[in-house]
Design an enzyme around this catalytic site. Sequence first.
Site, mmCIF file in Angstrom:
data_model
loop_
_atom_site.group_PDB
_atom_site.id
_atom_site.type_symbol
_atom_site.label_atom_id
_atom_site.label_comp_id
_atom_site.label_asym_id
_atom_site.label_seq_id
_atom_site.Cartn_x
_atom_site.Cartn_y
_atom_site.Cartn_z
ATOM 1 N N ASP A 187 1.008 57.113 34.639
ATOM 2 C CA ASP A 187 1.639 57.286 35.948
ATOM 3 C C ASP A 187 0.892 58.256 36.867
ATOM 4 O O ASP A 187 1.297 58.455 38.016
ATOM 5 C CB ASP A 187 3.071 57.824 35.778
ATOM 6 C CG ASP A 187 4.003 56.816 35.124
ATOM 7 O OD1 ASP A 187 3.623 55.633 35.003
ATOM 8 O OD2 ASP A 187 5.122 57.213 34.734
ATOM 9 N N LYS A 227 8.563 59.723 41.532
ATOM 10 C CA LYS A 227 8.596 58.272 41.762
ATOM 11 C C LYS A 227 9.846 57.662 41.156
ATOM 12 O O LYS A 227 10.479 58.227 40.251
ATOM 13 C CB LYS A 227 7.357 57.584 41.175
ATOM 14 C CG LYS A 227 7.142 57.748 39.650
ATOM 15 C CD LYS A 227 7.889 56.797 38.755
ATOM 16 C CE LYS A 227 7.695 57.107 37.281
ATOM 17 N NZ LYS A 227 8.601 56.437 36.366
HETATM 18 P P1 ATP Z 1 7.523 59.580 33.071
HETATM 19 O O1 ATP Z 1 8.456 59.201 34.170
HETATM 20 O O2 ATP Z 1 6.071 59.638 33.516
HETATM 21 O O3 ATP Z 1 7.705 58.801 31.808
HETATM 22 P P2 ATP Z 1 9.169 61.872 32.715
HETATM 23 O O4 ATP Z 1 9.492 62.141 34.142
HETATM 24 O O5 ATP Z 1 10.206 61.162 31.910
HETATM 25 O O6 ATP Z 1 7.812 61.092 32.653
HETATM 26 P P3 ATP Z 1 8.032 64.451 32.427
HETATM 27 O O7 ATP Z 1 8.863 65.409 33.188
HETATM 28 O O8 ATP Z 1 6.773 63.994 33.032
HETATM 29 O O9 ATP Z 1 8.904 63.193 32.005
HETATM 30 O O10 ATP Z 1 7.780 65.083 30.992
HETATM 31 C C1 ATP Z 1 7.422 64.310 29.868
HETATM 32 C C2 ATP Z 1 6.852 65.234 28.815
HETATM 33 O O11 ATP Z 1 5.580 65.650 29.270
HETATM 34 C C3 ATP Z 1 7.652 66.517 28.594
HETATM 35 O O12 ATP Z 1 8.408 66.412 27.433
HETATM 36 C C4 ATP Z 1 6.637 67.611 28.469
HETATM 37 O O13 ATP Z 1 6.521 68.062 27.154
HETATM 38 C C5 ATP Z 1 5.311 66.974 28.867
HETATM 39 N N1 ATP Z 1 4.647 67.646 30.004
HETATM 40 C C6 ATP Z 1 3.331 67.885 30.099
HETATM 41 N N2 ATP Z 1 3.032 68.465 31.279
HETATM 42 C C7 ATP Z 1 4.186 68.599 31.943
HETATM 43 C C8 ATP Z 1 4.510 69.119 33.216
HETATM 44 N N3 ATP Z 1 3.576 69.646 34.019
HETATM 45 N N4 ATP Z 1 5.782 69.061 33.626
HETATM 46 C C9 ATP Z 1 6.723 68.520 32.813
HETATM 47 N N5 ATP Z 1 6.478 68.037 31.585
HETATM 48 C C10 ATP Z 1 5.217 68.054 31.154
#
Ligand code: ATP
Length: 322
Positions: free
Chosen positions: A162, A35
């Site tokens: 989210d 997203k």
């Molecule tokens: P958001 O946009 O929802 O704030 P993000 O895209 O910045 O999230 P993610 O890739 O979702 O970040 O990862 C955030 C944290 O979630 C990571 O540091 C990781 O430790 C944890 N995490 C838990 N499950 C997962 C997963 N399946 N894939 C990636 N990270 C994960």
Amino acid sequence: MKSYEEQRVPSAPAPSFREQGDVPAMSVTVRVPAKVNVQLTVGGARPDGFHELANVFLAVDLFDEITVSSAEELRITCSGRDAAEVPLDHTNLAARAARVLAERHGLTSNVHVHIAKDIPVTGGMAGGSADGAGALVACDALWGTQASRRQLLDICAELGSDVSFSLVGGAALGIGRGERLTELEVGGRFHWVFAMAGRGLSTPAVFKEFDRLNEGVRIPEPVASQDLLDALAKGDAKALAAAVCNDLQPAALSLFPELARTLAAGKAAGALAGLVSGSGPTIAFLARDAADAKEIAEALSASGTCRSVRTAVSPAVGAVVL
Ligand code: ATP
């Protein structure tokens, strides 16, 4: 705008094994989108530490694929460029989703969850949330638990702010922590270029920085921008570009000042708008059309201001069983 509670099923109905003639599925694969937040308006901190948000989500066609199959115990594996950064223990949102669904139905969560990862990790594109939603829908289909949409959305809200949006996709306004969703109309396709950074940004750290930067400031209650909703409904990229906003952007830039160079490079390449995606550090650029997006992507790649560049189109559908 209609409430998701009024709708019967996710964007594509998950074929349970009952519908396939009572033969249990060996494995189920679900595709889930990333997203971008075209509006992220942040209110003051609540007593529970979360912030009230007015969050306009748009799903884009960058996808993770989650495959679940029966196993001796709950096990997570991950492939893809960022795989090494994904936790493979009980903290993985896909593992948590499987466990919560199993608990609700008196089952054991003995399942192998494989994540084929294409959504950048810690990129502000809800990759972990996507995997949580994907694992939930996949396990529901594998186990034939036939959870209602209401039950799935309740579990999503429990897993994270989210996750609900990753399940439904399309476009939605999220209020509360972002998890109370209302579907939004989108009148056309929007073309995006995403510039991925060389390192991630932690969402809690960015909110903490937001609090620090706004100490002593009276923050108004967050509301959705009518101009932005109108631009989405009309499919008008120029109007959308004029309305996009992200209150977390100053905090992300404060923690990661080099992102200013990426923003400048995309704008110089002709992007209609550039903004930090969610809590960053991925930068999203809105383009006029597909050709424009390609040109901006090439210019960004050549600029040396980001790790990698992807083009994508929105809206994309939510979790779909393949
Ligand atoms: P958001 O946009 O929802 O704030 P993000 O895209 O910045 O999230 P993610 O890739 O979702 O970040 O990862 C955030 C944290 O979630 C990571 O540091 C990781 O430790 C944890 N995490 C838990 N499950 C997962 C997963 N399946 N894939 C990636 N990270 C994960």
